[in-house]
Motif scaffolding. Structure first.
Motif, short mmCIF file in Angstrom:
data_model
loop_
_atom_site.label_atom_id
_atom_site.label_comp_id
_atom_site.label_asym_id
_atom_site.label_seq_id
_atom_site.Cartn_x
_atom_site.Cartn_y
_atom_site.Cartn_z
N LEU A 130 -15.20 -22.65 -31.02
CA LEU A 130 -13.82 -22.22 -30.77
C LEU A 130 -13.08 -23.18 -29.85
CD1 LEU A 130 -14.17 -18.35 -30.30
CD2 LEU A 130 -13.34 -19.59 -32.29
N ASP A 131 -13.82 -23.91 -29.02
CA ASP A 131 -13.19 -24.84 -28.09
C ASP A 131 -13.31 -26.30 -28.50
OD1 ASP A 131 -12.19 -22.91 -26.26
OD2 ASP A 131 -14.23 -22.61 -25.54
N VAL A 132 -14.08 -26.60 -29.56
CA VAL A 132 -14.07 -27.96 -30.10
C VAL A 132 -12.68 -28.21 -30.69
CG1 VAL A 132 -14.94 -29.42 -31.97
CG2 VAL A 132 -16.54 -28.08 -30.59
N PRO A 133 -12.00 -29.27 -30.26
CA PRO A 133 -10.64 -29.51 -30.77
C PRO A 133 -10.60 -29.60 -32.29
CG PRO A 133 -11.09 -30.92 -28.90
CD PRO A 133 -12.40 -30.27 -29.26
N MET A 134 -9.60 -29.00 -32.88
CA MET A 134 -9.45 -29.03 -34.33
C MET A 134 -8.93 -30.39 -34.79
SD MET A 134 -7.73 -25.28 -35.11
CE MET A 134 -7.90 -25.46 -36.91
N TYR A 135 -9.13 -30.67 -36.07
CA TYR A 135 -8.47 -31.79 -36.73
C TYR A 135 -7.34 -31.30 -37.65
CZ TYR A 135 -12.11 -35.27 -35.59
OH TYR A 135 -12.95 -36.14 -34.96
N HIS A 145 -5.64 -29.19 -30.87
CA HIS A 145 -5.56 -27.75 -30.59
C HIS A 145 -6.92 -27.10 -30.85
CE1 HIS A 145 -1.19 -27.93 -30.12
NE2 HIS A 145 -1.17 -28.71 -31.18
N SER A 146 -7.12 -25.92 -30.31
CA SER A 146 -8.41 -25.26 -30.46
C SER A 146 -8.34 -24.17 -31.53
CB SER A 146 -8.85 -24.63 -29.14
OG SER A 146 -8.10 -23.47 -28.84
N PHE A 147 -9.50 -23.87 -32.10
CA PHE A 147 -9.57 -22.76 -33.05
C PHE A 147 -9.33 -21.44 -32.33
CE2 PHE A 147 -11.14 -20.04 -36.41
CZ PHE A 147 -10.83 -20.75 -37.56
N ALA A 195 -5.75 -16.70 -31.84
CA ALA A 195 -4.82 -15.94 -31.00
C ALA A 195 -3.39 -16.00 -31.51
CB ALA A 195 -4.88 -16.46 -29.57
N GLY A 196 -3.16 -16.70 -32.63
CA GLY A 196 -1.82 -16.79 -33.20
C GLY A 196 -0.93 -17.79 -32.50
N ARG A 197 -1.56 -18.72 -31.72
CA ARG A 197 -0.77 -19.67 -30.94
C ARG A 197 -0.80 -21.09 -31.49
NH1 ARG A 197 -3.70 -17.03 -26.66
NH2 ARG A 197 -4.99 -18.90 -26.53
N LEU A 198 -1.40 -21.30 -32.66
CA LEU A 198 -1.50 -22.64 -33.20
C LEU A 198 -0.14 -23.12 -33.70
CD1 LEU A 198 -3.48 -24.95 -33.90
CD2 LEU A 198 -3.73 -23.91 -36.16
N ALA A 199 0.31 -24.26 -33.19
CA ALA A 199 1.62 -24.77 -33.55
C ALA A 199 1.74 -24.95 -35.06
CB ALA A 199 1.86 -26.11 -32.84
N GLY A 200 2.81 -24.38 -35.61
CA GLY A 200 3.02 -24.42 -37.05
C GLY A 200 2.39 -23.28 -37.80
N PRO A 245 -6.32 -16.87 -39.20
CA PRO A 245 -7.23 -17.80 -39.88
C PRO A 245 -8.26 -17.07 -40.71
CG PRO A 245 -7.80 -17.64 -37.56
CD PRO A 245 -6.53 -16.86 -37.74
N THR A 246 -8.86 -17.79 -41.63
CA THR A 246 -9.85 -17.21 -42.53
C THR A 246 -11.24 -17.76 -42.22
OG1 THR A 246 -9.68 -18.95 -44.20
CG2 THR A 246 -8.07 -17.12 -44.32
N ILE A 247 -12.23 -17.11 -42.80
CA ILE A 247 -13.59 -17.62 -42.69
C ILE A 247 -13.68 -19.03 -43.27
CG2 ILE A 247 -15.95 -17.32 -43.53
CD1 ILE A 247 -15.27 -15.47 -41.25
#
Length: 459
Positions: free
Chosen positions: A264-269, A283-285, A290-295, A301-303
């Protein structure tokens, strides 16, 4: 690296679902399988240069042509990214491209190492059949021995464009990892959370040893540079937020939930939507959930999103719904077999796993990190315990051999799977590693011409 994503559209409503996703990988012992993934560098036979993605009159022998020729020969299904082929799907296996065009076979999950040997032989026959028609050879080495970063053509894969933009923000060697390294990894199963924890701890603790045993990259841009594994050295400063050996694996309470929490804390690509990779790098997963991902504010999110994200963490041992052991340079066919043989021998017999765990149980985490940092240069000669890392390796390989003996899986000639450990047994007994062999050739018969490695190492 993985081809485009898992299509599980189940919404994530609780972090417990993430742990359950890993837990769903548990299998009964009789269902355990071995998967093997290995990469090689394509090179032009005329000048040893890396081939481009798309061929031209000035730059013939393209990777796209290679994929299309194999697809036509074998009836394989192309994997497309924005309409361009970037891999192939076959029955139980896939072929994919690393960022610099490194050619990867992601093998099927197979019951025995004898089946793995047949699969590798089929792949070698494939590249030997198709490569010469395009003027290409294939060299399984851990780090490209001659090419500079700028000599490579970037493959047209959406996730690679995002990684290319992100890598300079997080380390100095990310482009080298993407363009100039090749590895071999084994994929193995677990029966329960406790079994997973035991195997992950043994796997992580033995990765520096594996790096030293499989070292096969002593050259950089045409010369020795004092290292035995340039691939392993590259990973020491690629992106340490998602690589290396996480401390939490060795802490009390580690299990599926702790690993999911780490991811969850590994930065996303990226987020993969409608056939396109959308850059959310940094950004983090956890923000996504939490609904805070920009865009993607307010989106759930899904599995499938989490499964994709799990492929963007690059620790030395990676947990998915199976365990990937990742710390080895690519190598010759015998060494490609030795890698899954080592880990199947250690993981798939209870007595062998217990013996391996007893060997590593008292290694301090900080000593393990120091060992990982030292092996790219010093290899098996490092002082370790009462002897050297080579001495320790002799004990580990012997345990793996007993594990394979206990599996008692025989080929048509009546041989069990221990035959695939032969090169590691020789190295543990004092024979040169692949890297040491190439250095002897460089200082001897090659008269300092690293280019000779292509003909001698090629499949």
């Amino acid at each position: 690296m993985s081809n485009p994503g898992e299509a599980d559209a189940t919404p994530i409503t609780s972090p417990r679902q993430l742990a359950a996703w890993f837990e769903a990988g548990c299998k009964p012992h009789e269902a355990f399988r071995v998967g093997t993934e290995h990469e090689s560098f394509g090179f032009r036979l005329t000048d040893h240069a890396p081939p481009p993605y798309a061929a031209s009159r000035a730059n013939p022998g393209g990777i796209r042509d290679l994929l299309e020729m194999i697809a036509a020969d074998e009836g394989l299904t192309p994997i497309l990214d924005r309409g361009q082929p970037i891999g192939l799907n076959g029955p139980g296996f896939s072929i994919s491209l690393e960022p610099g065009g490194q050619f990867e076979l992601s093998g099927a999950a197979l019951a025995s190492l004898h089946d793995t040997k047949a699969e590798i032989d089929t792949h070698l026959a494939r590249v030997r059949r198709v490569g010469p028609r395009l003027g290409l050879g294939f060299a399984p080495l851990g780090f490209h021995p001659t090419a500079r970063r700028e000599d490579f053509d970037w493959m047209p894969k959406g996730r690679y464009a995002i990684m290319r933009a992100h890598m300079p923000r997080v380390g100095t060697r990310g482009f080298d990892m993407m363009l100039r390294t090749c590895t071999v990894q084994a994929n193995l199963d677990f029966s329960s959370e406790a079994d997973m924890v035991r195997k992950l701890r043994v796997g992580y603790a033995l990765q520096p040893l594996a790096t030293a045993l499989f070292a096969n990259s002593p050259f950089r841009e045409g010369h020795p540079d004092g290292l035995l594994s340039n691939r392993a050295y590259t990973w020491l400063d690629t992106d340490n937020a998602r690589a290396g050996i996480p401390r939490m694996v060795f802490e009390d309470g580690f299990g599926f939930e702790r690993y999911a929490d780490y991811l969850l804390d590994v930065p996303m690509y990226f987020v993969y939507r409608d056939g396109a990779y959308i850059d959310v790098s940094g950004h983090s997963f956890r923000d996504f959930m939490a609904g805070r991902l920009a865009g993607f504010e307010g989106q759930v999110p899904t599995i499938g999103d989490f499964a994709d994200h799990s492929t963007t963490a690059f620790p030395e041992v990676r947990l998915k719904r199976f365990i990937e052991t990742r710390g080895a340079d690519s190598g010759n066919p015998a060494m490609l077999m030795a890698q899954p043989a080592l880990w199947a021998g250690l993981f798939y017999d209870d007595a062998a796993l217990n013996a391996a765990y007893a060997l590593i149980r008292d290694i301090a985490y900080d000593d393990l990190i120091a060992l990982r940092e030292a092996v790219p240069k010093s290899g098996l000669d490092i002082k370790f315990g009462a002897g050297t890392l080579r001495d320790f390796g002799r004990d580990v390989v012997a345990i793996a051999a007993e594990g394979l003996r206990a599996r008692a899986m025989l080929n048509a000639a009546g041989e069990d799977e221990r035959i695939y450990l032969a090169p590691l047994q020789a190295i543990a007994d004092g024979a040169p590693t692949q890297a040491e062999h190439w250095l002897c050739r460089y200082h001897g018969a090659w008269n300092g011409d690293v280019g000779r490695i292509f003909a001698e190492s090629a499949f």
